[in-house]
Enzyme design. Structure first.
Site, PDB file in Angstrom:
ATOM      1  N   PHE A  31      -1.556  -1.314 -15.656  1.00 29.06           N
ATOM      2  CA  PHE A  31      -1.717   0.129 -15.477  1.00 29.06           C
ATOM      3  C   PHE A  31      -0.393   0.764 -15.107  1.00 29.06           C
ATOM      4  CE2 PHE A  31      -6.318   0.861 -15.589  1.00 29.06           C
ATOM      5  CZ  PHE A  31      -6.743  -0.456 -15.697  1.00 29.06           C
ATOM      6  N   ALA A  32      -0.072   1.855 -15.801  1.00 32.97           N
ATOM      7  CA  ALA A  32       1.171   2.583 -15.516  1.00 32.97           C
ATOM      8  C   ALA A  32       0.829   4.064 -15.418  1.00 32.97           C
ATOM      9  CB  ALA A  32       2.197   2.317 -16.606  1.00 32.97           C
ATOM     10  N   ILE A  33       0.348   4.447 -14.242  1.00 31.70           N
ATOM     11  CA  ILE A  33      -0.105   5.817 -14.025  1.00 31.70           C
ATOM     12  C   ILE A  33       1.001   6.595 -13.299  1.00 31.70           C
ATOM     13  CG2 ILE A  33      -1.943   7.245 -13.009  1.00 31.70           C
ATOM     14  CD1 ILE A  33      -3.094   5.278 -15.040  1.00 31.70           C
ATOM     15  N   TYR A  78       4.638   5.287 -12.145  1.00 33.86           N
ATOM     16  CA  TYR A  78       4.700   3.852 -12.408  1.00 33.86           C
ATOM     17  C   TYR A  78       4.996   3.538 -13.879  1.00 33.86           C
ATOM     18  CZ  TYR A  78       3.433   2.237  -7.706  1.00 33.86           C
ATOM     19  OH  TYR A  78       3.441   1.939  -6.367  1.00 33.86           O
ATOM     20  N   ASP A  91      -0.422  -6.296 -11.758  1.00 36.18           N
ATOM     21  CA  ASP A  91       0.329  -5.103 -11.354  1.00 36.18           C
ATOM     22  C   ASP A  91       1.488  -4.885 -12.320  1.00 36.18           C
ATOM     23  OD1 ASP A  91      -1.188  -4.568  -9.128  1.00 36.18           O
ATOM     24  OD2 ASP A  91       0.471  -4.715  -7.701  1.00 36.18           O
ATOM     25  N   ASP A 122       4.422  -3.223 -11.306  1.00 33.73           N
ATOM     26  CA  ASP A 122       5.703  -3.119 -10.587  1.00 33.73           C
ATOM     27  C   ASP A 122       6.277  -4.519 -10.372  1.00 33.73           C
ATOM     28  OD1 ASP A 122       3.587  -3.757  -8.905  1.00 33.73           O
ATOM     29  OD2 ASP A 122       4.475  -2.774  -7.146  1.00 33.73           O
ATOM     30  N   THR A 126      -6.546 -10.434   5.881  1.00 34.04           N
ATOM     31  CA  THR A 126      -6.872  -9.008   6.053  1.00 34.04           C
ATOM     32  C   THR A 126      -8.071  -8.610   5.194  1.00 34.04           C
ATOM     33  OG1 THR A 126      -5.168  -8.472   4.438  1.00 34.04           O
ATOM     34  CG2 THR A 126      -4.536  -8.320   6.752  1.00 34.04           C
ATOM     35  N   GLU A 161      -8.343  -4.918  -3.638  1.00 39.55           N
ATOM     36  CA  GLU A 161      -8.060  -6.287  -3.178  1.00 39.55           C
ATOM     37  C   GLU A 161      -9.168  -6.809  -2.246  1.00 39.55           C
ATOM     38  OE1 GLU A 161      -3.830  -7.782  -2.515  1.00 39.55           O
ATOM     39  OE2 GLU A 161      -4.508  -7.392  -0.464  1.00 39.55           O
ATOM     40  N   ASP A 219       7.148 -12.052  -3.746  1.00 41.65           N
ATOM     41  CA  ASP A 219       7.831 -10.825  -3.323  1.00 41.65           C
ATOM     42  C   ASP A 219       9.049 -11.273  -2.525  1.00 41.65           C
ATOM     43  OD1 ASP A 219       8.706  -8.554  -1.932  1.00 41.65           O
ATOM     44  OD2 ASP A 219       6.687  -7.677  -1.989  1.00 41.65           O
TER      45      ASP A 219
HETATM   46  C1  5GW Z   1       1.030   4.994  -6.204  1.00 45.01           C
HETATM   47  C2  5GW Z   1       1.186   5.212  -4.844  1.00 45.01           C
HETATM   48  C3  5GW Z   1       0.650   4.340  -3.927  1.00 45.01           C
HETATM   49  C4  5GW Z   1      -0.053   3.247  -4.415  1.00 45.01           C
HETATM   50  C5  5GW Z   1      -0.222   3.019  -5.774  1.00 45.01           C
HETATM   51  C6  5GW Z   1       0.308   3.907  -6.683  1.00 45.01           C
HETATM   52  C7  5GW Z   1       0.165   3.660  -8.117  1.00 45.01           C
HETATM   53  C8  5GW Z   1      -0.284   2.430  -8.583  1.00 45.01           C
HETATM   54  C9  5GW Z   1       0.511   4.651  -9.101  1.00 45.01           C
HETATM   55  O1  5GW Z   1       0.921   5.807  -8.811  1.00 45.01           O
HETATM   56  N1  5GW Z   1       0.415   4.349 -10.430  1.00 45.01           N
HETATM   57  C10 5GW Z   1      -0.034   3.128 -10.833  1.00 45.01           C
HETATM   58  O2  5GW Z   1      -0.074   2.889 -12.059  1.00 45.01           O
HETATM   59  N2  5GW Z   1      -0.415   2.183  -9.932  1.00 45.01           N
HETATM   60  C11 5GW Z   1      -0.944   0.908 -10.420  1.00 45.01           C
HETATM   61  O3  5GW Z   1      -1.623   0.230  -9.386  1.00 45.01           O
HETATM   62  C12 5GW Z   1       0.206   0.013 -10.874  1.00 45.01           C
HETATM   63  O4  5GW Z   1      -0.238  -0.827 -11.917  1.00 45.01           O
HETATM   64  C13 5GW Z   1       0.465  -0.797  -9.628  1.00 45.01           C
HETATM   65  O5  5GW Z   1       1.163  -1.996  -9.896  1.00 45.01           O
HETATM   66  C14 5GW Z   1      -0.946  -1.003  -9.110  1.00 45.01           C
HETATM   67  C15 5GW Z   1      -1.064  -1.348  -7.612  1.00 45.01           C
HETATM   68  O6  5GW Z   1      -0.269  -0.485  -6.849  1.00 45.01           O
HETATM   69  P1  5GW Z   1       1.042  -1.034  -6.107  1.00 45.01           P
HETATM   70  O7  5GW Z   1       1.773  -1.959  -7.035  1.00 45.01           O
HETATM   71  O8  5GW Z   1       1.830   0.106  -5.608  1.00 45.01           O
HETATM   72  O9  5GW Z   1       0.438  -1.891  -4.902  1.00 45.01           O
HETATM   73  P2  5GW Z   1       1.185  -3.057  -4.071  1.00 45.01           P
HETATM   74  O10 5GW Z   1       0.106  -3.637  -3.208  1.00 45.01           O
HETATM   75  O11 5GW Z   1       1.711  -4.079  -5.030  1.00 45.01           O
HETATM   76  O12 5GW Z   1       2.306  -2.430  -3.311  1.00 45.01           O
HETATM   77 MN    MN Z   2       2.349  -4.018  -6.981  1.00 42.63          MN
END
Ligand code: 5GW
Ligand code: MN
Length: 371
Positions: free
Chosen positions: A124-126, A129, A214, A216, A248, A306, A329
């Site tokens: 997902f690339a919203i 991202y 994910d 990122d 958690t 999660e 990470d």
């Molecule tokens: C934006 C702000 C906070 C949290 C998530 C987002 C976000 C996540 C976004 O704006 N757009 C988006 O596509 N995502 C999707 O959700 C990405 O595929 C991202 O890899 C996934 C999970 O969010 P992450 O990667 O920020 O969560 P963590 O736990 O890896 O830091």
């Molecule tokens: Mn992530």
């Protein structure tokens, strides 16, 4: 009238071609059945197979093709020499935990090639991202399922921001336009619903396995068919040494994601799971429905998707588990047993991209991580 024509000997020649056509069609259908992929173990075809048997009321064993054996050369396994002694390589329910050194890629690649396996990688690339897509795909081309059939599915609200890629043979990329939710929690959680819906509409017809990750992230070492299984999860890099009380999990009994402190196997990461399309459908359908029940009650699990994933895996045990080699990470110190970093988080500029975990206080002190 029709009966008369059949009985009319003079007109008999008119019906012969018709009967011949029917016989021809029947034999083509039978031939297709026998030589279709009914001899493979590909899970997608099992239901089809069963429904055919239901109609015929005959054993499908009669439809199986003979086996062709292929010679293979590789080092012999040694019963007296465990492949790893520093880490757990098998769960108490006999699911392998995948670590470097525990498998032979040549054997696995040959097995999956014979089954002509097709893998879907969803991401997902919203909103912002979308910037992660380029590195993600470029590194996936180098390291993800090299030599296998792969379809990338990019879910995005910004189709114009997705660059064009030159992909290797047998690989394609499909962009799926989806809505963007205002709350970032919803962006993350609604992935379950969207994967579920597309499993029903598209994935079930197009691929055998799904890998859901994910965006990122970057691939920095091989991720191959060794990860594939009925349903698999990945150990979160922050909790491999934590005790079950420290996980958690959602701890409020009012939430459907609730797990009491005297239960739990592992803490699984939300950013890497997969399995056959059917199994991923079951998982994502459960997680989405559980989230909707909580939403009605105005409660949301502490770590969003999660937490629901961890609830599912506690009672529907994964058939394979990926070690933290598959989701690392670099904020964490590298432990000695970690021989490879295959899929690593891309550092985020938290102010530009988002602002989230810092609020919860992630710390890397003494190799144990607390949120
Ligand atoms: C934006 C702000 C906070 C949290 C998530 C987002 C976000 C996540 C976004 O704006 N757009 C988006 O596509 N995502 C999707 O959700 C990405 O595929 C991202 O890899 C996934 C999970 O969010 P992450 O990667 O920020 O969560 P963590 O736990 O890896 O830091
Ligand atoms: Mn992530």
């Amino acid at each position: 009238m029709t009966v008369e024509i059949y009985l009319d000997k003079k007109n008999c020649w008119k019906t012969k071609p018709f009967i011949l056509c029917v016989l021809l069609l029947c034999s083509i259908f039978w031939h297709t059945l026998r030589h279709n992929r009914l001899d493979t173990n590909a899970p997608l075809f099992c239901n089809f197979q069963r429904s055919i048997i239901g109609i015929n009321n005959a054993s499908h064993l009669g439809l199986l093709k003979g086996v062709t054996l292929h010679r293979m050369l590789y080092d012999t396994p040694n019963i007296m020499r465990p492949l790893r002694i520093d880490v757990l390589t098998m769960t108490p329910w006999f699911a392998p935990i995948v670590w470097n050194g525990t498998y032979n890629s040549d054997i696995l690649n040959a097995q999956f090639h014979q089954k002509d396996v097709h893998v879907g990688l969803t991401v997902f690339a919203i909103r912002k991202y979308a910037v992660f897509v380029q590195t993600f795909i470029e590194t996936a081309e180098k390291f993800f399922m090299v030599g296998q059939k792969v379809t990338y599915y990019i879910f995005t609200d910004r189709i114009n921001d997705i660059p064009a890629f030159t992909l290797s043979d047998g690989r394609k990329l499909i962009v799926l336009e989806v809505p963007s939710y205002t709350r970032w929690q919803d962006v993350s959680m609604r992935r379950m619903e969207m994967i579920r819906d597309q499993s029903r509409q598209r994935f079930i017809r197009e691929v055998d396995y799904l890998v859901c990750v994910d965006v990122d992230m970057r691939f920095s070492d091989e991720v191959g068919v060794e990860i594939l299984s009925g349903i698999f999860g990945t150990l979160h890099p922050g909790f491999y040494s934590a005790s079950r009380e420290q996980f958690t999990y959602e701890r409020r009994p009012q939430s459907t994601a609730y797990i009491p402190t005297d239960e739990g196997d592992f803490y699984y990461a939300g950013g890497f799971f997969g399995g056959t399309v059917e199994e991923v459908y079951r998982l994502t359908n459960f997680c989405h429905n559980a989230m909707m029940v909580d939403k009605e009650k105005q409660i949301e699990a502490i770590w969003h998707d999660e937490s629901y994933l961890n609830k599912y895996f506690l009672y529907e045990k994964p058939t394979k588990i990926l070690s933290p080699e598959y989701l690392w990470d670099n904020n964490f110190q590298t432990p000695g047993f970690l021989k490879r970093k295959r899929f690593v988080a891309v550092p985020k500029n938290h102010n530009a991209i988002r602002y989230r975990r810092e609020l919860m206080g992630v710390s890397v002190a003494s190799g144990k991580f607390h949120r």
